[in-house]
Scaffold this active site. Structure first.
Site, short mmCIF file in Angstrom:
data_model
loop_
_atom_site.label_atom_id
_atom_site.label_comp_id
_atom_site.label_asym_id
_atom_site.label_seq_id
_atom_site.Cartn_x
_atom_site.Cartn_y
_atom_site.Cartn_z
N HIS A 8 0.90 -1.22 0.01
CA HIS A 8 0.12 -0.20 -0.03
C HIS A 8 0.85 1.34 -0.06
O HIS A 8 0.33 2.25 0.00
CB HIS A 8 -0.99 0.09 1.21
CG HIS A 8 -0.71 0.09 2.47
ND1 HIS A 8 0.00 -0.76 3.25
CD2 HIS A 8 -0.38 1.34 3.21
CE1 HIS A 8 0.21 -0.42 4.43
NE2 HIS A 8 0.11 0.98 4.61
N ASP A 45 1.42 -7.81 2.31
CA ASP A 45 1.54 -6.35 2.14
C ASP A 45 2.82 -5.89 1.77
O ASP A 45 3.40 -5.36 2.71
CB ASP A 45 0.64 -5.62 3.21
CG ASP A 45 0.46 -4.29 2.80
OD1 ASP A 45 0.94 -3.65 1.91
OD2 ASP A 45 -0.42 -3.50 3.46
N SER A 63 4.28 2.30 8.08
CA SER A 63 4.11 1.38 7.20
C SER A 63 5.52 0.97 6.18
O SER A 63 6.27 1.72 5.95
CB SER A 63 3.03 1.85 6.18
OG SER A 63 1.50 1.66 6.48
N1 ARG Z 1 -4.17 0.39 7.34
C1 ARG Z 1 -3.22 0.49 6.64
C2 ARG Z 1 -2.26 1.58 6.78
O1 ARG Z 1 -2.96 2.75 7.00
C3 ARG Z 1 -3.37 0.45 5.11
C4 ARG Z 1 -3.93 -0.75 4.52
C5 ARG Z 1 -4.10 -0.69 3.09
N2 ARG Z 1 -5.13 -1.67 2.75
C6 ARG Z 1 -6.41 -1.32 2.32
N3 ARG Z 1 -7.31 -2.24 2.42
N4 ARG Z 1 -6.62 0.10 2.23
O2 ARG Z 1 -1.14 1.48 6.62
#
Ligand code: ARG
Length: 745
Positions: free
Chosen positions: A102, A238, A680
């Site tokens: 992401h 991811d 992330s």
């Molecule tokens: N919640 C994750 C973050 O803020 C992002 C994950 C991305 N996945 C999604 N389904 N949008 O880093």
């Protein structure tokens, strides 16, 4: 967790004064705290060792020799060294970088088309030559950091106004940064900590040729989609792979075909030995912002107004985008990244509100505030120094109430609503430039013409990027829907007059208004904009109804910002005193500063949890769960046929494990680490300094974590590095990447 760029983008764009640094401290609870690497030896190292760490403090952070910190990069798209949207780690001596899928999503989207859909199919560069450049993407390495509190504070006095204080801080920071830049070799920045009570200098080296190397298909990298987002149990691979390139002499350089893979100071070995419950785990990276010192008043405003408003506006944005994305695969690619970004923080705010309420964070904060007030009241000295703090904060939030809703709406529904508003607003400066060209004479005229030429060239470039992912029909729907919502929910006397007049003109028919405005403006159509660029007339812009509207909204936004600025200043001052008092009240407690896009380390262990009464969640998931969740009719839960084949054959190679005699492949695991947006892609590192996973999310039961850490419930969700390597090798067939890594087995 990905850092939300919402407010930052707007503030930079409108240049409404400096960003207010956010701050707060962490209490002395195990696992809580995003610690500064420079102080690890003094504050944390003994704890870390007790928990199992085998490295020396110098192997973690050392400015004279290579150390673990040299394998950590901050990723930015134009905002380095001020902020980083994600973190990456170097995993080979050829500058290979791991981060999250992401985090690379925007770049994958930009490189995608119906012919090459890297979002859907993934992307694997089978050679250096196939690695793809990414304009604007940068990777920054921290060279060193330094406590400059004394130098900054020497220019401050207790009785100066907040404005004078801010000015003095800016001035001295500028001087310090200039000295540290070594004639532009480095990107230095001074950042405020603990609400403006301490200051640190960070010196970075920024690399500007960062190429895309590999990514799994979304069915792996985004498996579970928005349904599983921010939640455990999770089965997402991811990850995404980039590579840093340098000039042939090893120095940072912008993209050039002749550039070569970077030779990093340090790269993380990758461990495929696997993780056990209670194993030591630490995470290094660039958390963006937390608000652990937020007072009960701030929490209440978020719960009552800011969060639910943001969520309801995003509900509409998401619904409108989705309709068009589902109807047309081309639009689906165009809006993929915009949709994902909007959805990510939509769900975040839903979860945060829920968490704040369920965990009774307001009461928790009130108790802290009461005990602090009590402590302050005990001596006249404390009263003189800190007596006003709580009152200033309380009154500030009281005063914010009259403009808060409008401010949230202007930012969420208008400036970040239909994209055409910001896009046309950014061209309004041309009007003045053209006026100058008309009026000026002689040499000044030539200068003005040059300036105008430059501005038009930049507009042309911006337009190219903008229209590539812009569908006029979708934007028109967003315009009609979001502005109708604004009109209905904001007191009319707070709305820009030009807007109200326009709405009246169309009898409140927002569809009609949208249809005509998009028809008349030059900004909805690349051909018309190009015609304008070829033969620019100030008049064209002056009477463009979209510019007229955009400028009216900009004025409204600025006037709200101006009204809020002195209030915010008072809240900030109150906060600074509040934090100082809190630290003075608990002299034996180690406080960690709030996240502010500077390098931090958090340490803890691999651990399961109990999310609710009678419910237990294990600390890891396996590929079996992917198959359980499979739903070919739901795009969020599609399973790649090749992955299914590997699963059926249990073809896990050296990455699989035996659990109760069965072949399994671990996909994700949990740690007790303290992370937030910006972390992330951060490396999860074991006691030997080896990579065991990639941090990518937080969990639903602790979504209030940015405001109040909950040790029993808060977990970091990590992609197991064995799953990552398995996907690269077996699904992607890109073994050349594994071969350049240092594998510990
Ligand atoms: N919640 C994750 C973050 O803020 C992002 C994950 C991305 N996945 C999604 N389904 N949008 O880093």
């Amino acid at each position: 967790m990905l850092k939300s760029l919402r407010t930052l983008a707007i503030a930079l764009l409108l240049a409404v004064g400096a960003l207010v640094p956010r701050f707060s401290v962490a209490a002395n609870v195990p696992d809580e705290g995003m610690w500064l690497p420079m102080f690890v030896e003094r504050l944390n190292y003994v704890d870390m060792q007790k928990m199992g760490l085998k490295l020396t403090a110098q192997e973690l952070y050392d400015v004279n020799h290579s150390s673990l910190k040299d394998a950590i990069v901050g990723l930015a798209a134009g905002s380095a060294p001020n902020g980083y949207f994600c973190t990456g780690e170097i995993v080979s001596d050829q500058g290979l970088v791991f981060t999250n899928h992401h985090c690379g999503f925007n770049n994958l989207q930009e490189h995608s088309s119906l012919e090459h859909d890297y979002l859907k199919d993934g992307f694997w560069a089978m050679s250096y030559e196939e690695e793809l450049p990414n304009e604007g993407l940068t990777a920054s390495f921290l060279v060193r950091m330094e406590d400059v509190t004394a130098r900054v504070k020497a220019t401050l006095t207790d009785d100066m106004t907040e404005e004078a204080r801010a000015e003095a801080i800016e001035k001295i920071s500028g001087e310090i940064q200039k000295e540290a830049s070594d004639n532009g070799k480095y990107d230095p920045i001074v950042k405020s900590f603990f609400g403006g009570n301490e200051f640190y200098l960070f010196v970075y080296q920024t690399y500007r040729d960062v190429r895309l190397v590999g990514a799994p298909p979304s069915s792996v990298g985004k498996f579970g989609g928005d349904t599983d987002n921010w939640m455990w149990p999770r089965h997402t691979g991811d990850f995404c792979i980039f590579r840093v390139y340098t000039a042939p002499d090893g120095s940072p350089a912008t993209y050039n075909k002749a550039n070569v893979p970077m030779k990093p100071k340090h790269h993380l070995p990758v461990s495929i030995k696997g993780v056990q419950k209670d194993d030591y785990a630490m995470i290094w990276g660039y958390p963006g912002s937390t608000d652990r010192f937020l007072t009960s008043f701030g929490v209440q405003l978020a719960i009552d107004e800011s969060n639910p408003t943001t969520v309801s506006i995003r509900d509409l944005k998401l619904r409108l985008m989705k309709e068009d994305m589902d109807a047309d695969p081309r639009i689906n690619i165009m809006y993929a990244a915009k949709y994902a970004g909007t959805a990510n923080y939509w769900k975040y705010f839903i979860g945060q509100t829920r968490g704040l309420k369920r965990l009774k964070v307001v009461d928790e904060k009130k108790a802290i505030e009461a005990s602090l007030m009590n402590w302050i009241d005990q001596t006249p000295e404390r009263k003189a120094k800190y007596g006003d703090a709580m009152h200033m904060i309380k009154q500030g939030y009281e005063e914010l109430k009259s403009t808060n809703l409008n401010s949230v709406y202007l930012s969420e529904a208008v400036l970040q609503g239909p994209e055409i508003i910001l896009f046309s607003m950014r061209s309004s400066g041309l009007i003045d430039l053209m006026g100058m060209v008309d009026k000026a004479k002689g040499e000044d005229k030539i200068k003005a013409q040059e300036k105008l030429k430059g501005a038009l060239a930049r507009l042309q470039k911006r337009a190219g990027d903008f229209y590539k992912d812009f569908n006029v029909g979708t934007d028109k729907k967003l315009f009609a829907g979001l502005l109708a919502m604004y009109y209905k929910n904001i007191p009319q006397e707070q709305q820009p007059k030009a807007f109200v007049k326009m709405v009246d003109k169309y009898d409140g028919d927002f569809n009609k208004m949208a249809a005509e405005l998009y028809d008349k403006t030059i900004f909805a159509d690349p051909n018309r904009l190009n015609e304008f660029i070829a033969d620019p007339k100030a008049k064209t812009l002056q009477k463009d109804p979209m510019i007229v509207l955009a400028l009216a909204f900009r004025e409204a936004y600025m006037s709200v910002a101006q009204e809020q600025a002195p209030i915010q200043t008072n809240i900030d001052k109150g906060n600074r005193l509040f934090i100082a008092a809190l630290r003075e009240m608990k002299p034996d407690q180690k406080f960690a500063p709030d996240a502010n896009s500077t390098m931090r380390v958090t340490y803890g262990k691999v651990l399961d949890y109990y999310p609710a009464d009678a419910v237990h969640y294990d600390f890891f998931t396996t590929l079996d769960g992917v198959m359980e969740k499979e739903d070919p009719k739901n795009e969020e839960f599609i399973v790649d046929p090749k992955l299914k084949e590997l699963f059926n054959k249990k073809d896990y190679g050296r990455y699989g494990v035996k659990i109760n005699g069965e072949d399994r492949l671990v996909t994700c695991f949990l740690t007790t680490n303290d992370i937030t947006g910006g972390n992330s892609g951060s490396p999860v590192i074991n006691a030997n300094g080896e990579l065991i996973g990639l941090a990518f999310d937080g969990n639903w039961e602790a979504m209030s974590g940015d405001i109040a850490f909950e040790p029993a419930l808060q977990r970091t969700i990590c992609a197991d590095v064995r799953y990552v390597l398995f996907i690269i090798e077996k699904l992607g067939g890109c073994k050349r990447l594994i071969d350049e890594m240092t594998i510990a087995q």
